[in-house]
Design a protein around this motif. Structure first.
Motif, PDB file in Angstrom:
ATOM      1  N   ARG A 248      23.278  -7.970  18.458  1.00 48.42           N
ATOM      2  CA  ARG A 248      23.954  -9.051  19.180  1.00 48.42           C
ATOM      3  C   ARG A 248      24.370  -8.296  20.452  1.00 48.42           C
ATOM      4  O   ARG A 248      24.055  -8.851  21.649  1.00 48.42           O
ATOM      5  CB  ARG A 248      25.446  -8.983  18.360  1.00 48.42           C
ATOM      6  CG  ARG A 248      26.380 -10.044  19.372  1.00 48.42           C
ATOM      7  CD  ARG A 248      27.851  -9.963  18.804  1.00 48.42           C
ATOM      8  NE  ARG A 248      28.494  -8.650  18.903  1.00 48.42           N
ATOM      9  CZ  ARG A 248      28.830  -8.296  20.016  1.00 48.42           C
ATOM     10  NH1 ARG A 248      28.835  -9.071  21.231  1.00 48.42           N
ATOM     11  NH2 ARG A 248      29.621  -7.249  19.946  1.00 48.42           N
TER      12      ARG A 248
ATOM     13  N   TYR B  20      23.152  -3.923  -0.667  1.00 49.79           N
ATOM     14  CA  TYR B  20      23.320  -4.998   0.435  1.00 49.79           C
ATOM     15  C   TYR B  20      23.604  -4.794   1.857  1.00 49.79           C
ATOM     16  O   TYR B  20      24.226  -3.776   2.079  1.00 49.79           O
ATOM     17  CB  TYR B  20      24.305  -6.304  -0.150  1.00 49.79           C
ATOM     18  CG  TYR B  20      23.846  -7.683   0.441  1.00 49.79           C
ATOM     19  CD1 TYR B  20      23.032  -8.254  -0.169  1.00 49.79           C
ATOM     20  CD2 TYR B  20      24.613  -8.290   1.424  1.00 49.79           C
ATOM     21  CE1 TYR B  20      22.536  -9.741   0.208  1.00 49.79           C
ATOM     22  CE2 TYR B  20      24.122  -9.364   1.966  1.00 49.79           C
ATOM     23  CZ  TYR B  20      23.105 -10.106   1.703  1.00 49.79           C
ATOM     24  OH  TYR B  20      23.020 -11.240   2.000  1.00 49.79           O
TER      25      TYR B  20
ATOM     26  N   TYR C 176      24.095   1.249   7.284  1.00 55.82           N
ATOM     27  CA  TYR C 176      23.219  -0.070   7.410  1.00 55.82           C
ATOM     28  C   TYR C 176      23.221  -0.909   5.874  1.00 55.82           C
ATOM     29  O   TYR C 176      22.836  -2.121   5.752  1.00 55.82           O
ATOM     30  CB  TYR C 176      21.781  -0.062   7.879  1.00 55.82           C
ATOM     31  CG  TYR C 176      21.480   0.343   9.370  1.00 55.82           C
ATOM     32  CD1 TYR C 176      21.821  -0.395  10.465  1.00 55.82           C
ATOM     33  CD2 TYR C 176      21.582   1.718   9.590  1.00 55.82           C
ATOM     34  CE1 TYR C 176      21.573  -0.082  11.329  1.00 55.82           C
ATOM     35  CE2 TYR C 176      21.487   2.129  10.928  1.00 55.82           C
ATOM     36  CZ  TYR C 176      21.542   1.166  11.906  1.00 55.82           C
ATOM     37  OH  TYR C 176      21.486   1.524  13.028  1.00 55.82           O
TER      38      TYR C 176
ATOM     39  N   LEU D  67      23.490  -6.460  12.453  1.00 54.38           N
ATOM     40  CA  LEU D  67      23.722  -7.745  13.344  1.00 54.38           C
ATOM     41  C   LEU D  67      24.449  -7.318  14.450  1.00 54.38           C
ATOM     42  O   LEU D  67      24.184  -8.048  15.615  1.00 54.38           O
ATOM     43  CB  LEU D  67      24.641  -8.586  12.286  1.00 54.38           C
ATOM     44  CG  LEU D  67      25.056  -9.823  12.974  1.00 54.38           C
ATOM     45  CD1 LEU D  67      23.980 -10.947  13.473  1.00 54.38           C
ATOM     46  CD2 LEU D  67      25.966 -10.774  12.084  1.00 54.38           C
ATOM     47  N   GLU D  68      25.483  -6.518  14.354  1.00 54.35           N
ATOM     48  CA  GLU D  68      26.198  -6.216  15.791  1.00 54.35           C
ATOM     49  C   GLU D  68      25.328  -5.500  16.675  1.00 54.35           C
ATOM     50  O   GLU D  68      25.296  -5.947  17.990  1.00 54.35           O
ATOM     51  CB  GLU D  68      27.351  -5.018  15.313  1.00 54.35           C
ATOM     52  CG  GLU D  68      28.141  -4.778  16.579  1.00 54.35           C
ATOM     53  CD  GLU D  68      28.713  -5.758  17.245  1.00 54.35           C
ATOM     54  OE1 GLU D  68      29.205  -5.614  18.582  1.00 54.35           O
ATOM     55  OE2 GLU D  68      29.183  -6.985  16.844  1.00 54.35           O
TER      56      GLU D  68
ATOM     57  N   THR E 183      24.976  -4.202   5.474  1.00 54.91           N
ATOM     58  CA  THR E 183      26.167  -4.301   6.100  1.00 54.91           C
ATOM     59  C   THR E 183      26.307  -5.343   7.397  1.00 54.91           C
ATOM     60  O   THR E 183      24.981  -5.734   7.623  1.00 54.91           O
ATOM     61  CB  THR E 183      26.907  -3.019   6.552  1.00 54.91           C
ATOM     62  OG1 THR E 183      25.732  -2.384   7.578  1.00 54.91           O
ATOM     63  CG2 THR E 183      27.032  -2.347   5.248  1.00 54.91           C
ATOM     64  N   GLY E 184      27.212  -5.238   8.234  1.00 55.07           N
ATOM     65  CA  GLY E 184      27.033  -6.124   9.552  1.00 55.07           C
ATOM     66  C   GLY E 184      26.374  -5.521  10.647  1.00 55.07           C
ATOM     67  O   GLY E 184      26.357  -5.904  11.795  1.00 55.07           O
ATOM     68  N   ARG E 185      26.443  -3.772  10.496  1.00 51.26           N
ATOM     69  CA  ARG E 185      25.871  -3.070  11.438  1.00 51.26           C
ATOM     70  C   ARG E 185      24.781  -3.496  12.231  1.00 51.26           C
ATOM     71  O   ARG E 185      24.812  -3.451  13.595  1.00 51.26           O
ATOM     72  CB  ARG E 185      25.991  -1.602  10.886  1.00 51.26           C
ATOM     73  CG  ARG E 185      25.386  -0.611  12.063  1.00 51.26           C
ATOM     74  CD  ARG E 185      25.436   0.722  11.751  1.00 51.26           C
ATOM     75  NE  ARG E 185      25.560   1.711  12.980  1.00 51.26           N
ATOM     76  CZ  ARG E 185      25.242   2.884  12.943  1.00 51.26           C
ATOM     77  NH1 ARG E 185      25.092   3.681  11.550  1.00 51.26           N
ATOM     78  NH2 ARG E 185      25.161   3.738  13.915  1.00 51.26           N
TER      79      ARG E 185
END
Length: 246
Positions: free
Chosen positions: A74, A64, A53, A70-71, A66-68
């Motif tokens: 989603r 910072y 994360y 957010l995914e 990650t995009g995990r």
């Protein structure tokens, strides 16, 4: 009695801090912002980093997200019952009318669009998911206000500011509340060039799992005016299929 898990609360607080700060942060930065000992913060960040994360910059080793996350959000949103119902509603309404259809919910003093099905006509109304419409100048905004007790609707209008958007925008709260009362009696709401020049919107609202929600369509004024009766019938049919009136 459920118990608050401090470690879970701290993990969520980490992401809230990053959202607020909008920058890379060191262990000491986060300890200060979270008001935690640096040793506890280090363990928390190590766990989130190990799970994918958080990432660390190569040069200064700051953290910072990650995009995990957010995914995951989603994927959850794709199967949100509200989203599923909203998409079904706009697809049905657009199929019946061939006008741009959208589904919205009340969010603070704004109308937030959660699903859209655009018209196939070359000249059409364009709205995007996530956009906001003014409460006082959109068909859906009026319809959502119509669900609320009058005193609550008035208070919400006062907070919204009731800015004039076109020459036809109603900015007198007494006049608008009188219009909303009449529209509530007939069961559907409209906004004729009050939010955007040349655009005529129709809306109907109800409740979805306790949430005030509305289904609407909009298009060029003359086309909607010409087909209004058929559009209203389609609108109410879809509304009655997906939303509760009480």
């Amino acid at each position: 009695m459920p118990t608050l898990i401090p470690s879970a609360a701290r993990a969520m607080a980490v992401f809230e801090v990053f959202a607020r700060e909008k920058r890379e942060l060191s262990n000491s930065d986060l300890a200060r912002l979270l008001q935690l000992p640096e040793t506890s913060t280090s363990d928390l960040l190590h766990t989130l980093h190990s799970l994918g994360y958080l990432t660390r910059t190569a040069r200064n080793r700051r953290f910072y997200p990650t995009g995990r996350l957010l995914e995951i959000v989603r994927q959850i949103a794709e199967n949100d019952p509200l989203g599923v119902v909203a998409r079904e509603a706009v697809e049905r309404l657009a199929a019946l009318t061939n006008e741009s259809a959208y589904f919205s919910v009340l969010e603070g003093q704004h109308v937030r669009v959660v699903a859209v099905q655009p018209s196939r006509e070359p000249l059409r109304y364009i709205v995007e998911v996530g956009s906001h419409a003014a409460l006082h100048a959109s068909a859906t905004g009026k319809a959502l206000l119509g669900l609320l007790p009058p005193e609550e609707a008035r208070a919400m209008l006062a907070k919204s500011g009731m800015r004039r958007l076109t020459e036809r925008t109603v900015v007198d709260p007494d006049k608008l509340m009188a219009e909303i009362a009449k529209m509530r009696q007939r069961g559907w709401y409209d906004s004729r060039e009050e939010g955007s020049d040349g655009v005529y919107g129709l809306a109907a609202t109800g409740w979805l799992a306790g949430t005030p929600a509305g289904v609407a369509l909009a298009g060029p004024t003359e086309r909607v005016k010409k087909n209004r009766d058929a559009y209203v019938a389609a609108l109410l049919e879809v509304r009655d299929t997906v939303l509760d009136k009480e």
